[in-house]
Scaffold this motif. Structure first.
Motif, PDB file in Angstrom:
ATOM      1  N   LEU A  80       0.834  -1.208   0.000  1.00 27.69           N
ATOM      2  CA  LEU A  80       0.000   0.000   0.000  1.00 27.69           C
ATOM      3  C   LEU A  80       0.867   1.255   0.000  1.00 27.69           C
ATOM      4  O   LEU A  80       0.513   2.269  -0.606  1.00 27.69           O
ATOM      5  CB  LEU A  80      -0.930   0.004   1.213  1.00 27.69           C
ATOM      6  N   PHE A  99      -1.177   4.755  -1.380  1.00 28.97           N
ATOM      7  CA  PHE A  99      -2.561   4.799  -0.907  1.00 28.97           C
ATOM      8  C   PHE A  99      -2.604   5.565   0.413  1.00 28.97           C
ATOM      9  O   PHE A  99      -1.901   5.221   1.361  1.00 28.97           O
ATOM     10  CB  PHE A  99      -3.099   3.381  -0.710  1.00 28.97           C
ATOM     11  N   LYS A 122     -10.307  10.399  -2.950  1.00 26.17           N
ATOM     12  CA  LYS A 122      -9.118  10.121  -2.160  1.00 26.17           C
ATOM     13  C   LYS A 122      -9.445   9.296  -0.917  1.00 26.17           C
ATOM     14  O   LYS A 122     -10.378   9.619  -0.183  1.00 26.17           O
ATOM     15  CB  LYS A 122      -8.480  11.454  -1.742  1.00 26.17           C
ATOM     16  N   VAL A 156     -11.201   2.709  -1.048  1.00 28.19           N
ATOM     17  CA  VAL A 156     -10.599   1.424  -1.415  1.00 28.19           C
ATOM     18  C   VAL A 156     -10.922   1.112  -2.870  1.00 28.19           C
ATOM     19  O   VAL A 156     -12.086   1.126  -3.281  1.00 28.19           O
ATOM     20  CB  VAL A 156     -11.125   0.302  -0.505  1.00 28.19           C
ATOM     21  N   HIS A 169      -6.662  -1.953  -6.445  1.00 28.54           N
ATOM     22  CA  HIS A 169      -5.273  -2.229  -6.072  1.00 28.54           C
ATOM     23  C   HIS A 169      -5.156  -2.572  -4.588  1.00 28.54           C
ATOM     24  O   HIS A 169      -4.361  -3.435  -4.197  1.00 28.54           O
ATOM     25  CB  HIS A 169      -4.385  -1.034  -6.408  1.00 28.54           C
ATOM     26  N   VAL A 170      -5.952  -1.907  -3.760  1.00 25.70           N
ATOM     27  CA  VAL A 170      -5.958  -2.215  -2.332  1.00 25.70           C
ATOM     28  C   VAL A 170      -6.552  -3.603  -2.101  1.00 25.70           C
ATOM     29  O   VAL A 170      -6.039  -4.400  -1.309  1.00 25.70           O
ATOM     30  CB  VAL A 170      -6.751  -1.149  -1.550  1.00 25.70           C
TER      31      VAL A 170
END
Length: 213
Positions: free
Chosen positions: A85, A90, A176, A179, A182-183
């Motif tokens: 992350l 993130f 922003k 989730v 990619h998370v």
């Protein structure tokens, strides 16, 4: 102008990811007991929990040191997830030990705290007609993590408990801290499932766990 924009990205890029896994100290155990996050009868002993410390990217784009209390069995895999992350940049709002277990008057007012261990039952869906949840939450085992609860609400029948989360109900309007795939992939890499994939009219977009429940 170009130098002003590029500088924060450069500073972040050179900040190394750091992590550690340690048994809970006596003061940390006492604090967790004092706030009621652990009590006699919980399904996991305090000695089976670990303090996972990781570098994370904040909403201010700076590197911060955060802590999560997790099950010993999950600590090393989760270390890898948070490294991933961090590389993805993130952002996480709050993730310090005191944010989850400090005196309530001193915790972040927005309640946007990413956390793991809490000895409690599963929380029922926000659906008015939903039956009360039964049994331990995976958080009670230290085998679940909630990420940015405000940006990733627990939704049932189109309802949320935090009015400030309503602006995040449209998951196609990516903002922003929300989730994304990619998370989800980062947690899936260690076999953890996501509450945003639950079937039916209840989704828990903040929630990841070893069982997916």
């Amino acid at each position: 102008m170009l130098r002003v924009v590029a500088l924060p990205a450069i500073l972040f890029a050179i900040a190394p990811f750091q992590s550690s896994i340690e048994p809970l100290s006596k003061p940390q155990r006492a604090q967790i007991r004092d706030v009621g996050a652990w009590h006699r009868g919980c399904p996991v002993a305090l000695s089976d929990l670990r303090l996972l410390s990781v570098t994370y990217r904040g909403f201010d784009r700076r590197a911060h040191s955060g802590e999560l209390v997790v099950n010993e069995a999950a600590a090393r895999p989760l270390e890898g997830v948070f490294h991933r992350l961090y590389r993805l940049r993130f952002p996480i709002r709050h993730m310090q030990f005191s944010d989850a277990y400090g005196p309530r008057r001193d915790r972040p007012a927005d309640n946007d705290v990413s956390g793991s261990f809490e000895c409690r039952d599963a929380v029922p869906s926000p659906c008015v007609s939903a039956a009360s949840a039964r049994g331990w939450s995976m958080h009670a085992y230290g085998l679940a993590i909630d990420i940015n609860p405000r940006e990733n609400p627990y939704v049932g029948c189109g309802r949320v408990r935090d009015p400030e989360s309503r602006r995040y109900l449209d998951r196609s309007d990516f903002k922003k801290g929300m989730v994304g795939r990619h998370v989800v992939r980062a947690f899936r890499s260690i076999g953890w499932g996501w509450g945003g994939k639950w079937t039916g009219n209840t989704k828990d977009y903040m929630h990841f766990s070893s069982t997916g429940h």
